[in-house]
Motif scaffolding. Structure first.
Motif, PDB file in Angstrom:
ATOM      1  N   UNK A   1       0.827  -1.204   0.000  1.00  0.00           N
ATOM      2  CA  UNK A   1       0.000   0.000   0.000  1.00  0.00           C
ATOM      3  C   UNK A   1       0.865   1.259   0.000  1.00  0.00           C
ATOM      4  N   UNK A   2       1.836   1.298   0.888  1.00  0.00           N
ATOM      5  CA  UNK A   2       2.691   2.483   1.008  1.00  0.00           C
ATOM      6  C   UNK A   2       3.497   2.710  -0.272  1.00  0.00           C
ATOM      7  N   UNK A   3       4.089   1.648  -0.796  1.00  0.00           N
ATOM      8  CA  UNK A   3       4.911   1.788  -1.992  1.00  0.00           C
ATOM      9  C   UNK A   3       4.069   2.135  -3.220  1.00  0.00           C
ATOM     10  N   UNK A   4       2.865   1.586  -3.309  1.00  0.00           N
ATOM     11  CA  UNK A   4       2.000   1.890  -4.440  1.00  0.00           C
ATOM     12  C   UNK A   4       1.499   3.325  -4.368  1.00  0.00           C
ATOM     13  N   UNK A   5       1.211   3.803  -3.163  1.00  0.00           N
ATOM     14  CA  UNK A   5       0.832   5.208  -2.988  1.00  0.00           C
ATOM     15  C   UNK A   5       1.982   6.121  -3.397  1.00  0.00           C
ATOM     16  N   UNK A   6       3.192   5.764  -2.986  1.00  0.00           N
ATOM     17  CA  UNK A   6       4.355   6.557  -3.382  1.00  0.00           C
ATOM     18  C   UNK A   6       4.538   6.538  -4.896  1.00  0.00           C
ATOM     19  N   UNK A   7       4.284   5.380  -5.500  1.00  0.00           N
ATOM     20  CA  UNK A   7       4.393   5.261  -6.953  1.00  0.00           C
ATOM     21  C   UNK A   7       3.406   6.195  -7.661  1.00  0.00           C
TER      22      UNK A   7
END
Length: 392
Positions: A259-265
């Motif tokens: 979730x965190x990495x996809x939001x950052x992406x």
């Protein structure tokens, strides 16, 4: 479309979540299912493998058919089949019945996973595809973050069959909203003369070296995650002696990472290209794969296992969103076939990885960490190959 873009993304994300929810929610109950159905551990692990194989076949079928006949009819048929098979899973009296119904459940669920992505390419501009897929992935991750926690606690009071009853409810809700709120999105300009020519789109896509490498980059990353999914419940609960509820929290930690990495992406796509972000994520995946196996051989500690599997799994969403967006932009006129092929190969390789974890499982993490490492390095290899093909 009769839904606003915000609610449409939530609905499409719910459809994409059919696959992850069908696996993640019942993972904490695998040892319980083995006891309840008087089955051995490797047979229960096959319930993941057959589900992935069913998704593989279903996705190959629905993509080209949707290019020919439209997105909505096969989507509704698939959701209906998923509902019926979920009921069959809930009523299963032995492991063979469960395996059969899981396979049929996956055949239906494949429609939701593929056609939601094709609809994105139908109605959103090419430049927005990666961002929309990332936002959908965020919504999906919220659901899959909650799923193992919910499943872990529900089985304490209601048993493992409640998991499939909840999946039936999800199918009912999605069927209603697809039927009443989504109009046909297949472009009128998309004229596929026959079903045969629709399936021939697969060969057109596979003959494009960059497309093939993008598909395999994503598929190997995903397969490593499914090696983890297949083995982790037995490794954590039995090898490292955690409870089913503790395992659910540790598993959800990985989903939080996605979730965190996809939001950052999604945010970084305003500044960086999706190709650059795909490269960053694939390198981290490869390095984490190596760290998983090295740390196991050197330390064999739950802490290092949790840390490096977290790093590996957290970037799978970034790899999926960016590789899929680049692929769909290469084949906008065959979006259904491209999405179907990419996700089918993703789950097909996932099924193979899952099978080998179960086949070589010896009650230790060895099989799981070895296959995760190989998958991470393979994904990085095909990324490099895609970059070379693109430059030439």
């Amino acid at each position: 479309m009769t839904l606003s873009p915000r609610y449409l993304i939530i609905l499409l994300a719910s459809l994409v979540a059919f696959g992850p929810l069908s696996i993640d929610m019942y993972l904490p109950s695998l040892p319980l299912i083995a006891t309840s159905l008087n089955a051995i551990e490797s047979d229960v692990q096959k319930s993941i493998t057959v589900f992935l194989f069913g998704l593989f076949l279903g996705m190959l079928l629905y993509g080209p058919l949707s290019d020919k006949y439209g997105r909505k009819p096969p989507l509704l048929i698939g959701i209906g089949l998923y509902f019926l098979a979920s009921f069959g899973c809930a009523m299963a009296q032995d492991i063979d019945q469960l395996l059969i119904w899981r396979f049929i459940q996956a055949l239906g669920g494949g429609a939701a996973s593929v056609l939601a992505r094709a609809i994105v390419r139908d109605i959103f501009a090419a430049k927005d595809t990666a961002r929309i897929l990332s936002l959908m992935h965020l919504v999906t991750m919220v659901a899959t973050l909650i799923a193992p926690l919910l499943g872990g606690y529900l089985i304490l009071f209601l048993g493992w069959r409640i998991i499939f009853i909840l999946l039936m409810l999800l199918a009912c809700i999605c069927f209603f909203f697809v039927q009443t709120k989504i109009q046909e999105s297949r472009p009128e300009t998309l004229n596929t003369p026959s079903v045969k020519s629709a399936f021939n789109s697969y060969f057109l896509i596979l003959k494009q070296p960059t497309a093939l490498c993008l598909i395999l980059c994503n598929a190997f990353s995903f397969s490593g995650m499914f090696a983890y999914i297949t083995g982790s419940s037995f490794v954590y609960i039995q090898y490292y002696s955690t409870s089913a509820q503790t395992y659910a929290w540790l598993f959800s930690l990985n989903i939080a990472g996605i979730f965190i990495m996809t939001l950052a992406n999604a945010k970084r796509l305003k500044h960086d290209t999706s190709k650059a972000l795909l490269s960053y994520a694939s390198h981290l995946s490869g390095l984490s794969g190596v760290a998983i196996i090295v740390s196991y051989w050197l330390f064999d500690q739950l802490t290092t296992m949790v840390l490096f599997t977290f790093l590996y799994i957290s970037v799978t969403g970034v790899i999926a969103a960016n590789s899929t967006a680049n692929l769909l932009n290469l084949f906008a006129k065959q979006a259904g076939a491209a999405a179907g092929l990419a996700v089918a190969i993703q789950f097909g390789l996932g099924a193979i990885a899952s099978f080998f974890v179960g086949f070589f499982f010896d009650a230790s993490p060895k099989a799981m960490v070895l296959i995760m490492s190989l998958c991470g390095l393979s994904g990085l290899f095909f990324l490099k190959l895609s970059q070379q093909n693109h430059s030439t």
